[in-house]
Design an enzyme around this catalytic site. Structure first.
Site, PDB file in Angstrom:
ATOM      1  N   GLU A   7      -4.351   1.795  -3.502  1.00 33.45           N
ATOM      2  CA  GLU A   7      -4.648   2.218  -1.956  1.00 33.45           C
ATOM      3  C   GLU A   7      -3.544   2.795  -1.725  1.00 33.45           C
ATOM      4  O   GLU A   7      -2.225   2.383  -1.792  1.00 33.45           O
ATOM      5  CB  GLU A   7      -5.036   1.038  -1.275  1.00 33.45           C
ATOM      6  CG  GLU A   7      -6.399   0.296  -1.479  1.00 33.45           C
ATOM      7  CD  GLU A   7      -6.590  -0.921  -0.494  1.00 33.45           C
ATOM      8  OE1 GLU A   7      -6.409  -0.732   0.843  1.00 33.45           O
ATOM      9  OE2 GLU A   7      -7.236  -1.812  -0.567  1.00 33.45           O
ATOM     10  N   GLU A  20      -5.717  -7.601  -2.042  1.00 31.17           N
ATOM     11  CA  GLU A  20      -4.675  -7.807  -1.163  1.00 31.17           C
ATOM     12  C   GLU A  20      -4.306  -9.464  -0.892  1.00 31.17           C
ATOM     13  O   GLU A  20      -4.804  -9.740   0.153  1.00 31.17           O
ATOM     14  CB  GLU A  20      -4.637  -7.428   0.122  1.00 31.17           C
ATOM     15  CG  GLU A  20      -4.401  -5.783  -0.260  1.00 31.17           C
ATOM     16  CD  GLU A  20      -4.484  -5.000   1.284  1.00 31.17           C
ATOM     17  OE1 GLU A  20      -5.283  -5.443   2.361  1.00 31.17           O
ATOM     18  OE2 GLU A  20      -3.960  -3.946   1.358  1.00 31.17           O
TER      19      GLU A  20
HETATM   20  C1  BG6 Z   1      -6.019  -2.555   3.082  1.00 26.20           C
HETATM   21  C2  BG6 Z   1      -7.579  -2.973   2.722  1.00 26.20           C
HETATM   22  O1  BG6 Z   1      -5.837  -3.518   3.821  1.00 26.20           O
HETATM   23  O2  BG6 Z   1      -6.215  -1.381   3.957  1.00 26.20           O
HETATM   24  C3  BG6 Z   1      -8.662  -1.962   2.869  1.00 26.20           C
HETATM   25  O3  BG6 Z   1      -7.631  -3.354   1.375  1.00 26.20           O
HETATM   26  C4  BG6 Z   1      -8.356  -1.321   4.374  1.00 26.20           C
HETATM   27  O4  BG6 Z   1     -10.006  -2.741   2.995  1.00 26.20           O
HETATM   28  C5  BG6 Z   1      -7.176  -0.704   4.246  1.00 26.20           C
HETATM   29  O5  BG6 Z   1      -9.501  -0.650   4.822  1.00 26.20           O
HETATM   30  C6  BG6 Z   1      -6.836   0.316   5.263  1.00 26.20           C
HETATM   31  O6  BG6 Z   1      -6.939  -0.329   6.560  1.00 26.20           O
HETATM   32  P1  BG6 Z   1      -7.793   0.068   7.799  1.00 26.20           P
HETATM   33  O7  BG6 Z   1      -7.725  -0.954   8.658  1.00 26.20           O
HETATM   34  O8  BG6 Z   1      -7.357   1.356   8.186  1.00 26.20           O
HETATM   35  O9  BG6 Z   1      -9.295   0.148   7.198  1.00 26.20           O
END
Ligand code: BG6
Length: 471
Positions: free
Chosen positions: A369, A177
């Site tokens: 993701e 990201e």
């Molecule tokens: C993304 C990141 O922004 O979102 C992860 O690459 C992160 O590292 C994921 O865990 C989800 O966000 P969060 O804050 O719910 O863990």
């Protein structure tokens, strides 16, 4: 859908490894992100971690002890049929300060073991080179990516891992990201603002250095192994205008460009005209070496990796509520429901985002993701009935398959975020769980760390076995 579609899961070193002092590992940015109300200002770079009170807890340091459980965890991934596992190396495990001339052999040994274990299970490693974990020494000595010196440190690290894993790792992602630099500058890129600085100028200078580093890493990876593929990665999510009022539509376009700025450079190889105009207008001068533009042009990414959690929305009439819980400022979209953390749930937005990216770049996409952070209840029988997670993933995977089958978007794979419960990046909580595998650990870090298969574990195993055709 591609026959070799890479189904799997994703994690990051800083949220699950633990072992923060093992092998002579050095401190990283993520080790000083506190739990609690100070987390956000520290992540934003407006509060100095060195001023945090004694007794502060840093949940990233311990993660879920994947360091001590990796064999067991990989066996569970294999049981679900993973074809790939996206994870990140902890840079400071390999170069504790970032400036050593020789890497830390003990740190590399951990990744040798982890990768061999994956390959033994026929799981392809997909490695993120830097997932929010710049060595802290580089922050203190150079002010992080605002200095060109960090490009050299990054490339020294890249050269070591590209050579060592030449025959074992085919897919690399240069920065997780990369656009997080604009939203959470300290977490995303180790940027802490000094008094009197123009934050935007600092951010764009740091971005330039990361973009050059990413391009040079891509070049180096191809020199070392012409068969490998190197991707860029953004936090994606299309921005909707709240209404068809032209001002809303225009604002939506501007917001999308904050993200496209990075992929425009990494996928097309040049700074877009709108960015140069913005810099001029805002009095921002980005320092560049004469060869930088050529480096960016000649070394574009092989694929575009993305995270997608939700769409975003803008309105310019100053009315209405903001959408809660998200680091990307967004108006509340009345057509969507939200997660327990206020993140909108929008599977069609996923299809829209995938199409928008593919229309713009015509390069393969890799969804690295996607997932739902939710509070899970472990029943007395020791199970978790996470139907809400199944619903979220099912509708999103369906939307992705529509993008592939009906719209012709070329997607290489899908790795569900936090395939095993881990520490949340934005909140530092353990209770914001994404996994197919429950980890018995609470927000204070207490628990047995026992791994337990959730209902979604069996569901995802079936999805992979049927190549998504059973949905
Ligand atoms: C993304 C990141 O922004 O979102 C992860 O690459 C992160 O590292 C994921 O865990 C989800 O966000 P969060 O804050 O719910 O863990």
């Amino acid at each position: 859908m591609r026959n070799d579609f890479l189904w799997g899961g994703a994690t990051a070193a800083n949220q699950c490894e633990g072992g923060w002092q093992a092998d002579g590992r050095g401190m990283a940015v993520v080790d000083v992100l506190p739990q609690g109300e100070n987390r956000l200002p520290v992540m934003q770079g407006v509060m100095d971690y060195r001023t945090l009170p004694q007794g502060t807890r840093y949940p990233g340091r311990d993660g879920i002890d994947l360091y001590g459980h990796y064999k067991e965890d990989i066996a569970l991934f294999a049981e679900m049929g993973f074809r790939c596992y996206r994870f990140s190396f902890s840079w400071s495990r390999i170069f504790p300060t970032g400036e050593e001339t020789q890497p830390n052999e003990a740190g590399l040994q951990f990744y040798d073991n982890l990768i061999d274990e994956l390959l033994r299970h026929n799981i392809q490693p997909v490695v993120t080179i830097c997932h929010f974990d710049l060595p802290l020494h580089l922050v203190e000595k150079y002010g992080s990516w605002r200095s060109r010196a960090v490009i050299d440190a990054y490339l020294r690290y890249c050269e070591v891992i590209f050579r060592r894993y030449r025959s074992k790792v085919r897919y690399w992602i240069t920065f997780n990201e990369i656009n997080m630099l604009m939203h959470l500058p300290f977490m995303g890129a180790g940027i802490r603002f000094e008094k009197g600085e123009n934050p935007l100028a600092v951010q764009y200078q740091a971005a330039h250095h990361e973009l050059v580093a990413s391009a040079l890493a891509t070049k180096l990876a191809h020199q070392i192994n012409p068969d490998c593929q190197v991707g860029c990665m953004i936090a994606a999510g299309s921005v909707y205008p709240y209404s068809c009022r032209p001002e809303d539509v225009w604002q939506g376009m501007q917001k999308d460009r904050e993200t496209y700025f990075f992929t425009d450079v990494q996928a097309r190889g040049a700074y877009p005209a709108y960015a140069k105009k913005l810099w001029n207008r805002s009095g921002i001068h980005v320092e560049m070496d004469p060869e930088d533009e050529r480096i960016l042009r000649e070394n574009t990414a092989d694929f575009i990796a993305l995270s997608y959690y939700n769409s975003r929305c803008v309105r310019t009439d100053g009315q209405g509520e903001a959408s809660g819980g998200n680091v990307f400022a967004s108006a509340k979209n009345p057509y969507l429901t939200c997660s327990q953390w206020g993140w909108p749930i929008d599977p069609m937005g996923f299809r829209i985002t995938l199409n928008a990216l593919y229309d713009r770049y015509q390069k393969p996409l890799f969804v690295v993701e996607n997932g739902l952070g939710a509070m899970d209840q472990l029943t007395p029988e020791g199970t978790v009935s996470d139907d809400y997670r199944i619903d979220y993933l099912k509708t999103h995977i369906q939307a992705m398959i529509q993008a592939i089958d009906q719209d012709g978007v070329d997607i290489m794979g899908y790795t569900a975020w936090g395939c095993i419960d881990l520490v949340s990046a934005t909140t530092g909580e353990m209770s914001k769980r994404y996994g197919f595998i429950y980890v018995d650990q609470d927000n204070a870090g207490c628990g047995t760390k026992k791994r337990i298969r959730k209902k979604s574990f069996y569901w995802y195993r079936d999805v992979i076995a049927h190549h998504g055709e059973n949905l």
